[in-house]
Write an enzyme that holds these catalytic residues in place. Structure first.
Site, PDB file in Angstrom:
ATOM      1  N   GLU A 126       0.271  -5.430  -0.397  1.00 27.85           N
ATOM      2  CA  GLU A 126       0.427  -4.375  -1.571  1.00 27.85           C
ATOM      3  C   GLU A 126       1.856  -3.678  -1.886  1.00 27.85           C
ATOM      4  O   GLU A 126       2.066  -2.961  -1.128  1.00 27.85           O
ATOM      5  CB  GLU A 126      -0.837  -3.429  -1.665  1.00 27.85           C
ATOM      6  CG  GLU A 126      -0.694  -2.404  -2.888  1.00 27.85           C
ATOM      7  CD  GLU A 126      -0.828  -2.777  -4.222  1.00 27.85           C
ATOM      8  OE1 GLU A 126       0.138  -2.852  -5.051  1.00 27.85           O
ATOM      9  OE2 GLU A 126      -1.912  -3.855  -4.515  1.00 27.85           O
ATOM     10  N   ASP A 128       2.986  -8.316  -3.599  1.00 26.45           N
ATOM     11  CA  ASP A 128       2.593  -8.795  -4.787  1.00 26.45           C
ATOM     12  C   ASP A 128       3.586  -8.518  -5.852  1.00 26.45           C
ATOM     13  O   ASP A 128       3.579  -9.282  -6.705  1.00 26.45           O
ATOM     14  CB  ASP A 128       1.109  -8.220  -5.070  1.00 26.45           C
ATOM     15  CG  ASP A 128       1.376  -6.776  -4.969  1.00 26.45           C
ATOM     16  OD1 ASP A 128       2.185  -6.158  -4.367  1.00 26.45           O
ATOM     17  OD2 ASP A 128       0.145  -6.081  -5.619  1.00 26.45           O
ATOM     18  N   HIS A 129       4.122  -7.533  -5.551  1.00 23.96           N
ATOM     19  CA  HIS A 129       5.050  -7.010  -6.628  1.00 23.96           C
ATOM     20  C   HIS A 129       6.067  -5.651  -6.130  1.00 23.96           C
ATOM     21  O   HIS A 129       5.715  -5.351  -4.896  1.00 23.96           O
ATOM     22  CB  HIS A 129       4.682  -6.404  -7.776  1.00 23.96           C
ATOM     23  CG  HIS A 129       3.590  -5.373  -7.669  1.00 23.96           C
ATOM     24  ND1 HIS A 129       3.719  -4.006  -7.428  1.00 23.96           N
ATOM     25  CD2 HIS A 129       2.159  -5.422  -7.736  1.00 23.96           C
ATOM     26  CE1 HIS A 129       2.644  -3.407  -7.303  1.00 23.96           C
ATOM     27  NE2 HIS A 129       1.642  -4.167  -7.474  1.00 23.96           N
ATOM     28  N   HIS A 151      -1.110   1.226  -2.102  1.00 28.67           N
ATOM     29  CA  HIS A 151      -1.322   1.401  -3.296  1.00 28.67           C
ATOM     30  C   HIS A 151      -1.677   2.881  -3.812  1.00 28.67           C
ATOM     31  O   HIS A 151      -2.312   3.563  -3.165  1.00 28.67           O
ATOM     32  CB  HIS A 151      -2.701   0.689  -3.986  1.00 28.67           C
ATOM     33  CG  HIS A 151      -2.624   0.443  -5.474  1.00 28.67           C
ATOM     34  ND1 HIS A 151      -3.177   1.334  -6.271  1.00 28.67           N
ATOM     35  CD2 HIS A 151      -2.703  -0.464  -6.267  1.00 28.67           C
ATOM     36  CE1 HIS A 151      -3.143   1.409  -7.571  1.00 28.67           C
ATOM     37  NE2 HIS A 151      -2.657  -0.040  -7.597  1.00 28.67           N
ATOM     38  N   SER A 168      -0.397  -6.409  -9.645  1.00 30.85           N
ATOM     39  CA  SER A 168      -1.212  -7.139  -8.384  1.00 30.85           C
ATOM     40  C   SER A 168      -1.994  -8.452  -8.790  1.00 30.85           C
ATOM     41  O   SER A 168      -1.901  -9.633  -8.248  1.00 30.85           O
ATOM     42  CB  SER A 168      -2.381  -6.280  -7.667  1.00 30.85           C
ATOM     43  OG  SER A 168      -1.577  -5.145  -7.365  1.00 30.85           O
TER      44      SER A 168
END
Length: 623
Positions: A271, A476-477, A422, A306
């Site tokens: 994440e 994810d990013h 996150h 995500s």
């Protein structure tokens, strides 16, 4: 007619007041995201007014009707009081949606749409997250309350002393004419002018550089343009079928010349682990693993959310829509990705995500993708480790993941999506002050997840399957609020680490400088494992001579090939940069490199046409 003119004046005073508040919101948006915008000029703010007028006109066209309908009852005290309250309430709700993006933009890189505002795919965790966000960003509701009070205080009120006027047929005719004229004016204003098509989100690029689009736009406009709409792609016809296949063909057939390796495959999706977090002291374990792996120095995400990462990584389907594939109208399209391909080769397959079951609709996607099993918060077995917001802390869930894999028959394919890095970036209390804080809010939790990753590998090394496993690690990013300028551009905000680690093959490694993206992971794994397969992939294997990356943000296609980056609005190129020499994308080469522009436009058109056609026709598999 005096009273009617008073009604007209009152409506436009209120309209202009709302327009003024939108400008306040734009400057607040800029203040909270000032590091994301540079090189601003007056054109950006004039463009902003254009989009503000459109949104405000759409929102208030009903109030225009209620203010100006030519009838005596509109002057009654009770009617006017109710109209004022309704006007205030509706406009305030839309105004406050801008406040969401004061902070949320840092994570998404774009203005929120209807699906984002309504938290589609996050219904289970939204309650806990809402409390957490209100606590962390307490100043936003405070600012909202101050604005709401000020708005009510200054909103104009209709005069309480209204002299009666005689109504004649001529007066009614004049009022009706003005009513029709003003309503027509609001309709034109709402559609953005007399141009052929109504104003669209993508039109924001006409008022500055691509990176300024979010500042030109306003959140109410983006919500209005997406409310109640399912993603519907437009079938493109840039080329006939023969031309299309010659330029870009997503059908990949792997014909290995030796037996398959039959190794286990483990994909770890971290994440928010943007590339900017590596090699600065926050990720000592991952940094060390890079030296033992095949590491893609120019690694890119195919989305900013995500929910975009899972189809890209596991099924080689990029996020080229305003909705993620998982929540779009194409979510149940048949796909032939890693789970099904490996299952066809006698692999057991499972997906792990420590958040609430159903989060991001991953459980639904796992069924479509063909996983044998899905493990979420409900399936977790181990010590109490709920973080109070998202789900199970990464350390405990990774240990559960490792233990569970040891019960699977081999070969197996598993994927784990971490959650602790996150927002609100919560780490276990026992680790308070253990990890470096870093330069941004996320980096302490990045360090915690890196520690959890280290503990996972320490446990995995003791398992009989470890040395016969290919590990793939990606993000994810990217993270929000990067400090280095090169990570704030439309190139930098998609840079992520991607590595392949095979502990049983120490000769497999090194730095790879080709452009590599999440959708390249699937064909690369299958190629490495020497698995015979025929599939649809919008990426390419890591051994390929092709050097392209494609992603999508704010209605713009972003295309990298070799040293060049092109921004494409769906019809034409709007920017060309040599991003290897010009990291900050300051020198637009669009008008000085015709040959490169022509070649790159040809490819991206074919790529979009192929993607749209196959998505619309549900042809993501080979019959």
């Amino acid at each position: 007619m005096k009273n009617y003119f008073k009604s007209i004046l009152l409506f436009f005073k209120r309209f202009l007041l709302v327009l003024f508040i939108y400008q306040i919101c734009r400057f607040l948006f800029l203040y909270f995201n000032k590091s994301a915008f540079s090189g601003l000029d007056l054109k950006v703010f004039l463009g902003g007014i254009h989009f503000d007028l459109s949104a405000i006109a759409y929102i208030n066209i009903l109030f225009g009707f209620l203010h100006l309908f030519p009838a005596k009852f509109i002057y009654k005290k009770g009617y006017q009081k109710g109209l004022k309250i309704a006007f205030y309430t509706v406009n305030l709700i839309f105004i406050l949606t801008n406040f969401v993006d004061f902070e949320y933009y840092k994570f998404t890189g774009r203005r929120s749409t209807f699906s984002m505002i309504t938290a589609s795919g996050m219904e289970n965790e939204i309650g806990g997250l809402m409390l957490s966000f209100l606590k962390e960003f307490w100043y936003l509701p405070l600012l909202g309350i101050i604005l709401a009070i000020a708005f009510w205080k200054v909103i104009p009120t209709f005069s309480s002393s209204i002299p009666k006027e005689n109504t004649t047929l001529a007066i009614v005719g004049k009022q009706t004419g003005l009513f029709i004229l003003i309503m027509g004016f609001l309709l034109v204003l709402g559609r953005g002018g007399f141009q052929q098509k109504p104003l669209k989100v993508v039109d924001a690029v006409n008022y500055g550089s691509i990176s300024h689009s979010a500042l030109v736009l306003n959140t109410p406009f983006c919500i209005l343009k997406t409310i109640g709409k399912k993603e519907t792609l437009e079938a493109k016809s840039f080329y006939n079928e023969t031309e299309l296949q010659a330029i870009f063909n997503p059908v990949l057939e792997l014909e290995p010349d030796s037996d398959a390796l039959k190794q286990n495959v483990v994909i770890l999706i971290l994440e928010s682990f943007g590339r900017e977090n590596l090699q600065i002291g926050q990720t000592p374990f991952l940094d060390s693993l890079v030296t033992k792996s095949l590491f893609f120095e120019n690694g890119f995400a195919n989305g900013k959310l995500s929910i975009d990462a899972v189809p890209s990584t596991l099924s080689s389907i990029p996020s080229l829509m305003n909705h993620s594939l998982i929540t779009s109208s194409y979510s149940i399209n048949e796909i032939y990705g890693l789970p099904k391909i490996l299952k066809d080769n006698n692999y057991y397959t499972a997906f792990f995500h420590g958040a609430f079951n159903g989060s991001q609709n991953f459980d639904q996607y796992c069924k479509v993708a063909g996983f044998d099993a899905y493990y979420g918060k409900d399936e977790y077995e181990g010590p109490e480790a709920f973080d109070g917001n998202w789900g199970i802390y990464d350390e405990e869930f990774m240990q559960f993941f490792c233990t569970k894999m040891s019960t699977f028959k081999t070969p197996f394919f598993t994927s784990l999506f971490t959650i602790s890095s996150h927002n609100p970036y919560k780490i276990p209390e026992r680790y308070k002050d253990k990890f470096p804080k870093g330069n941004t809010k996320i980096q302490e939790s990045i360090a915690y997840t890196d520690f959890a990753l280290k503990k996972f590998f320490e446990t995995a090394k003791k398992q009989p399957w470890y040395n016969n496993t290919l590990f793939v690690i990606t993000a994810d990013h990217t993270s929000s609020e990067p400090t280095a300028e090169k990570f704030k551009t439309n190139i930098g905000k998609f840079r992520i680490p991607i590595l392949f680690f095979n502990p049983g093959n120490p000769n497999f490694g090194g730095l790879n400088f080709r452009n590599f993206q999440q959708i390249d992971i699937m064909p690369s794994i299958l190629s490495y494992l020497r698995i015979k397969a025929k599939m649809i992939t919008f990426g390419k294997p890591y051994q390929s001579e092709k050097d392209f990356v494609v992603y999508y943000l704010d209605n713009i296609y972003h295309y990298i090939d070799g040293d060049y980056y092109m921004a494409f609005d769906g019809k034409k190129a709007i920017g060309l940069y040599n991003f290897k020499e010009d990291e900050l994308l300051q020198h637009n080469l669009l008008n000085s490199n015709d040959a490169i522009v022509t070649k790159m436009e040809q490819f991206i058109k074919a790529y979009i046409q192929s993607f749209n056609q196959r998505m619309i026709a549900n042809k993501l598999t080979i019959n």
